[in-house]
Design an enzyme around this catalytic site. Structure first.
Site, PDB file in Angstrom:
ATOM      1  N   GLU A   1       4.369   6.705   1.430  1.00  0.00           N
ATOM      2  CA  GLU A   1       4.460   8.093   1.880  1.00  0.00           C
ATOM      3  C   GLU A   1       5.093   9.061   0.888  1.00  0.00           C
ATOM      4  OE1 GLU A   1       6.021   8.132   5.884  1.00  0.00           O
ATOM      5  OE2 GLU A   1       4.293   7.028   6.604  1.00  0.00           O
TER       6      GLU A   1
ATOM      7  N   GLU B   1       0.227   1.562   8.350  1.00  0.00           N
ATOM      8  CA  GLU B   1       1.156   1.829   9.458  1.00  0.00           C
ATOM      9  C   GLU B   1       0.436   2.600  10.546  1.00  0.00           C
ATOM     10  OE1 GLU B   1       4.881   3.845   8.598  1.00  0.00           O
ATOM     11  OE2 GLU B   1       5.130   2.638   6.780  1.00  0.00           O
TER      12      GLU B   1
HETATM   13  C1  BGC Z   1       7.529   5.501   7.733  1.00  0.00           C
HETATM   14  C2  BGC Z   1       8.377   4.508   8.482  1.00  0.00           C
HETATM   15  C3  BGC Z   1       8.873   5.141   9.744  1.00  0.00           C
HETATM   16  C4  BGC Z   1       7.693   5.501  10.606  1.00  0.00           C
HETATM   17  C5  BGC Z   1       8.032   6.150  11.921  1.00  0.00           C
HETATM   18  C6  BGC Z   1       6.621   6.319   8.597  1.00  0.00           C
HETATM   19  O1  BGC Z   1       6.700   7.648   8.228  1.00  0.00           O
HETATM   20  O2  BGC Z   1       6.865   4.890   6.673  1.00  0.00           O
HETATM   21  O3  BGC Z   1       9.409   4.084   7.636  1.00  0.00           O
HETATM   22  O4  BGC Z   1       9.792   4.353  10.433  1.00  0.00           O
HETATM   23  O5  BGC Z   1       6.853   6.380   9.929  1.00  0.00           O
HETATM   24  O6  BGC Z   1       8.681   7.360  11.715  1.00  0.00           O
END
Ligand code: BGC
Length: 449
Positions: free
Chosen positions: A166, A354
């Site tokens: 990110e 993610e």
């Molecule tokens: C990040 C994580 C974070 C998740 C939820 C992403 O932006 O990579 O580290 O915990 O979102 O906020």
């Protein structure tokens, strides 16, 4: 009931990041990171929470890998803490730090779980921040040395490598909005950080190839989808700028070696401009093997120069449901992001690195965590991935965020994203209902809806 099948060999995984789960913050020679510092500035992190212990995964990784095996995932995405490997960011390598990740990776492999390693998930050594951090180009050289150390230590064992997690958060969220470490509020600094991180990414990809490291390398940017409220030109443009800020500013240079012109002009109007040195753009555009896509949310909005953000984008509340962290649930946005990538940048292999939801359900009287809302969220997003695959987007895998509840940055331990519940007092892990749901999905490779 309908069945939606995923392609054979599709990867089902789960993700975490070093600072959020490891703890052991002073152990075995680990140096301090900008997050250790940030947590100690009053008012920056919820209730002054910190990563000193977190989920104590540093000590419990074997047990946690047993849980991963039980979950049936075939890959685990984690990050390496730079301050464990090179405690002051630029000096000596700490053998104990290297050993920890060797052991972690060996344990994963022994359990049939493919590691996906992210080199940088936000824990910059504090000593480098003291010299300007990512706004200082020298940090790029230090990063390269760190990356080389990790490459050499785990070559042949790790096959999936991501440079940065990110870059938007590393740059704009941390240096312009100020919500994350180091907590600055300056547009030019954020643009410089974004540029230097991109150059570091490109140089790392080159280094990976030069050293002949085995496996594939990519990057994991965060994406969002912004849709115009109407099809009036000014709404369409504002929505484009808004999602361009999140998506295009990073994806386009990485995929084509060019910044998006329209957005660059907008930044210039606001007084910000990347400092591009000769050769930078070629480096940034170095060919990668896959794209990691993080996706959580999105919005619908219209142009409003007074009330909107710096892009004149004002969200129009559409009455959508939100997760407990207050983010819109917008599954279709994931499909839009994926098809946009195909349209703009072709058939690059994609991993959803993610996707997940914050719901703060606690164990009930019999110790069961009934997180039905998380299951709904995951189901809806996984279905959009299936749609994208059906439309020809080359998605190879999906990692849910997160394997376990953990340190949620500025929200501390108040926000839970895990499919494992963590009792921070005892460090006990409890399998939530979503854990069992995800296990079924990973085993079946199809989803029942
Ligand atoms: C990040 C994580 C974070 C998740 C939820 C992403 O932006 O990579 O580290 O915990 O979102 O906020």
């Amino acid at each position: 009931m309908a069945i939606v099948q995923f392609p054979e060999g599709f990867v089902w995984g789960a993700a975490t990041a070093a600072f959020q789960v490891e703890g052991a913050y002073r152990e075995d020679g680990r140096g301090l990171s900008i997050w250790d510092t940030f947590c100690r500035i009053p008012g920056k992190v919820w209730e002054g929470d910190n990563g000193d212990v977190a989920c104590d995964m540093y000590h419990r990784y074997k047990d946690d890998i047993r849980l991963m095996k039980d979950l049936g995932i075939t890959s685990y995405r984690f990050s390496v803490a730079w301050p464990r490997i090179i405690p002051d960011g630029s000096g000596e390598v700490n053998p104990k730090g290297v050993e920890f990740y060797r052991n972690l990776v060996d344990e994963l492999l022994a359990n049939g779980i493919e590691p996906m390693l992210t080199l940088y998930h936000w824990d910059l050594p504090q000593a480098l921040q003291d010299r300007g951090g990512w706004a200082n180009r020298e940090t790029i050289d230090h990063f390269l040395k760190y990356a080389e150390t990790v490459f050499r230590a785990l070559d042949g064992k790790v096959k999936l490598w991501a440079t940065f997690n990110e870059p938007w958060c590393i740059s704009f969220l941390s240096n312009y909005i100020g919500a994350h470490a180091p907590g600055l509020r300056d547009l030019q600094t954020a643009i410089d950080v974004a540029h230097n991180v991109l150059v570091a990414h490109g140089r790392t990809v080159r280094l990976f190839r030069e050293l002949g490291i085995r496996g594939r390398i990519g990057i994991a940017p965060n994406t969002e989808w912004a849709e115009p409220f109407t099809d009036r030109e000014e709404d369409v443009e504002a929505a484009w700028r808004r999602r361009g800020w999140l998506n295009e500013w990073f994806l386009r240079p990485v995929m084509t070696g060019e910044y998006p012109e329209k957005l660059a002009q907008w930044f210039e109007k606001l007084g910000g401009k990347p400092k591009i040195e000769p050769g930078d753009m070629e480096l940034i555009g170095s060919k990668i093997d896959f794209l990691g896509i993080n996706y959580y949310t999105g919005a619908i909005g219209r142009y409003n120069p007074e009330k909107g953000d710096i892009f004149g984008f004002e969200e129009v509340p559409m009455g959508w449901e939100k997760t407990d962290i207050g983010w819109n649930i917008y599954p279709q946005g994931l499909y839009n992001v994926l098809t946009y990538i195909k349209r703009e940048f072709g058939d690059i292999p994609i991993y959803i690195t993610e996707n997940g939801a914050c719901y703060n359900d606690e164990p009930d009287a019999v110790g069961r965590v009934r997180d039905a809302r998380r299951i709904e969220y995951l189901k809806k997003h996984v279905l959009q991935v299936a749609r994208a695959i059906g439309s020809g987007v080359n998605v190879k895998g999906y990692y849910t965020w997160s394997l376990m509840d953990n340190f949620e940055w500025a929200y501390g331990y108040s926000m839970r994203f895990g499919i494992l519940f963590v009792d921070y007092e005892t460090q006990r892990r409890i399998k939530k209902d979503s854990f069992y749901w995800y296990r079924k999905l990973a085993r079946n490779n199809y989803i029942e809806v």
